[in-house]
Design an enzyme around this catalytic site. Structure first.
Site, PDB file in Angstrom:
ATOM      1  N   HIS A  22       0.769  -1.282  -0.207  1.00 44.70           N
ATOM      2  CA  HIS A  22      -0.030  -0.011  -0.043  1.00 44.70           C
ATOM      3  C   HIS A  22       0.907   1.178   0.001  1.00 44.70           C
ATOM      4  CE1 HIS A  22      -3.596   2.354   1.800  1.00 44.70           C
ATOM      5  NE2 HIS A  22      -2.723   3.279   1.506  1.00 44.70           N
ATOM      6  N   HIS A  24       1.267   5.438  -1.786  1.00 43.50           N
ATOM      7  CA  HIS A  24       0.820   6.537  -2.446  1.00 43.50           C
ATOM      8  C   HIS A  24       2.237   7.243  -3.260  1.00 43.50           C
ATOM      9  CE1 HIS A  24      -3.183   6.814  -0.553  1.00 43.50           C
ATOM     10  NE2 HIS A  24      -2.334   6.384   0.212  1.00 43.50           N
ATOM     11  N   LYS A 108      -9.849  -0.801  -5.162  1.00 39.02           N
ATOM     12  CA  LYS A 108      -9.581  -0.013  -3.960  1.00 39.02           C
ATOM     13  C   LYS A 108     -11.032   0.626  -3.459  1.00 39.02           C
ATOM     14  CE  LYS A 108      -8.284   2.456  -0.401  1.00 39.02           C
ATOM     15  NZ  LYS A 108      -6.853   2.633   0.389  1.00 39.02           N
ATOM     16  N   HIS A 145     -10.197   0.943   2.435  1.00 33.79           N
ATOM     17  CA  HIS A 145      -9.977   1.953   3.750  1.00 33.79           C
ATOM     18  C   HIS A 145     -11.291   1.910   4.732  1.00 33.79           C
ATOM     19  CE1 HIS A 145      -8.321   6.347   5.114  1.00 33.79           C
ATOM     20  NE2 HIS A 145      -9.599   5.990   5.539  1.00 33.79           N
ATOM     21  N   HIS A 183      -4.118  -0.606   6.520  1.00 34.04           N
ATOM     22  CA  HIS A 183      -3.704   0.350   7.382  1.00 34.04           C
ATOM     23  C   HIS A 183      -4.307   0.045   8.697  1.00 34.04           C
ATOM     24  CE1 HIS A 183      -6.520   2.645   5.653  1.00 34.04           C
ATOM     25  NE2 HIS A 183      -5.653   3.150   4.642  1.00 34.04           N
ATOM     26  N   ASP A 256       1.435   2.642   3.622  1.00 31.84           N
ATOM     27  CA  ASP A 256       0.810   3.819   3.344  1.00 31.84           C
ATOM     28  C   ASP A 256       1.766   5.366   3.278  1.00 31.84           C
ATOM     29  OD1 ASP A 256      -1.459   5.208   2.865  1.00 31.84           O
ATOM     30  OD2 ASP A 256      -2.334   5.305   5.140  1.00 31.84           O
TER      31      ASP A 256
HETATM   32  O1  DOR Z   1      -3.384   9.704   5.758  1.00 31.99           O
HETATM   33  C1  DOR Z   1      -3.535   9.265   4.699  1.00 31.99           C
HETATM   34  N1  DOR Z   1      -3.098   9.898   3.648  1.00 31.99           N
HETATM   35  N2  DOR Z   1      -4.559   8.382   4.537  1.00 31.99           N
HETATM   36  C2  DOR Z   1      -5.135   8.062   3.225  1.00 31.99           C
HETATM   37  O2  DOR Z   1      -6.070   7.466   3.596  1.00 31.99           O
HETATM   38  C3  DOR Z   1      -4.712   8.803   2.368  1.00 31.99           C
HETATM   39  C4  DOR Z   1      -3.641   9.340   2.317  1.00 31.99           C
HETATM   40  C5  DOR Z   1      -3.461  10.434   1.225  1.00 31.99           C
HETATM   41  O3  DOR Z   1      -3.577  10.236   0.031  1.00 31.99           O
HETATM   42  O4  DOR Z   1      -2.735  11.366   1.554  1.00 31.99           O
HETATM   43 ZN    ZN Z   2      -3.172   5.155   1.784  1.00 30.17          ZN
END
Ligand code: DOR
Ligand code: ZN
Length: 355
Positions: A22, A24, A108, A145, A183, A256
């Site tokens: 997971h 970003h 997702k 989520h 998470h 995450d």
């Molecule tokens: O803290 C987070 N940031 N939780 C999420 O679910 C999304 C992520 C983000 O994309 O910044």
């Molecule tokens: Zn995330």
């Protein structure tokens, strides 16, 4: 953050290359800046689709995958595993074809407005039952989520209430569906996953293993420790640590890592997200070391994830050594300035490339 006595005599650890289930990676300049950190440590990563606009088609995922690979050196062996962002209007055929063509690894589910770029998320999970039906039939994992979004539910209770109101119903309605509860932050989630069948698993972040909700307010407000789901009480952190080191194949690594520039964090309405990619495996090693459970790190980081997804294990290895490793206060590239997780701390473990 909570340091515990380190008791292990192990000074170096060779493990199969881990994967991040997971992450970003964002897009544009931010992608250029952050992608190599993940690709340096991990063989594969599940790429979150919450771009603006989100990735909802196989064609968009293919283009995004190309942009990720272009942000890495030409000889990179990193494999991005793409995901489809579920919306109320998602077409089950698009999902099914994308999976069959090996573009999408998973879907997702963001409850609408639960977090960053989730406005297009799902308003009521029953709306997308036809898609979930198709996913169950073809063996495509659903990544969740797991937080309710109702303002009347206290932010610290949103995960537990989600289990009660949504997840348990989903599991009952789709007994053959592979679900990853992402998470996780509570002992309620640990218990739910532990007590569910083999098709239910969870990822655990480095930060939820290290911080509790008080850490966000220690000596003043700490915006760089704000993420969603929000860190919970100490008893929950303890339960997460126990799950991570348990050796159970149901729990595996998912950072995450969610970078935001300082200006978006240090403001009157700051974004949720912790950027932990540059020192991710070291952070997990530190935690497992404190728990005297370094022998359980490889399972958690490199084996349980691929086994759950039905993918082969990575064939190369990495080395992690005990040693001084001071995390910088800022990570800067051009105009982008981010404060990483563990900033200014000595993380005591050093990641070394393949051996
Ligand atoms: O803290 C987070 N940031 N939780 C999420 O679910 C999304 C992520 C983000 O994309 O910044
Ligand atoms: Zn995330």
């Amino acid at each position: 953050m909570h340091k515990q006595q380190q008791t292990s005599a192990i000074n170096s650890l060779r493990i199969r290359r881990p994967d991040d289930w997971h992450v970003h990676l964002r897009d544009d300049d931010m992608l250029q800046m952050v992608a190599h950190y993940t690709a340096h440590q991990f063989g594969r990563a599940i790429i979150m689709p919450n771009l603006a606009p989100p990735i909802t088609t196989a064609a968009a995922a293919i283009e995004y995958r190309k942009r990720i690979m272009s942000a890495l050196p030409a000889n990179s062996r990193f494999k991005p595993l793409m995901t489809c962002y579920l919306t109320d209007n998602i077409d089950p055929k698009e999902v099914e074809n994308g999976f069959k063509e090996e573009v999408f690894t998973a879907c997702k589910l963001y409850p609408a407005n639960a977090t960053t770029n989730s406005a297009h998320g799902v308003s009521d999970v029953r709306t997308i039952y036809p898609v979930i039906e198709a996913m169950q039939r073809i063996g495509m994992p659903l990544l969740i989520h797991g937080e309710v979004t109702d303002c009347d539910v206290d932010i610290f209770d949103r995960e537990a209430v989600f289990i009660e109101r949504t997840l348990s119903v989903l599991v009952d309605d789709f007994p053959e569906l592979k679900i990853i509860f992402e998470h996780i932050t509570t002992k309620d989630a640990v218990n739910f996953v532990t007590e569910s069948g083999t098709l239910i698993a969870a990822t655990i972040t480095p930060h939820h293993l290290r911080i509790n909700r008080s850490d966000m307010f220690k000596g003043g407000i700490k915006p760089h420790l704000y993420c969603l789901p929000i860190a919970k009480r100490e008893a929950h952190r303890t339960a997460l640590r126990k799950a991570a080191i348990s050796g159970s194949p149901k729990f595996f690594l998912g950072t995450d890592s969610a970078p935001h520039v300082i200006a978006a964090k240090e403001t009157s309405c700051g974004c949720a997200g912790i950027f932990n990619a540059p020192y991710a495996i070291e952070s997990y090693a530190l935690t497992f070391d404190e728990e005297n459970a370094l022998d359980k790190l490889e399972g958690f980081a490199s084996i349980h994830g691929p086994n759950f997804y039905g993918l082969p294990l990575n064939e190369d290895y990495i080395l992690i050594e005990r040693g001084e490793n001071k995390v910088p206060e800022h990570i800067i590239s051009g105009d982008i300035n981010i404060i990483p997780f563990h900033n200014s701390e000595d993380i005591s473990w050093v990641y070394k490339c393949a051996t």
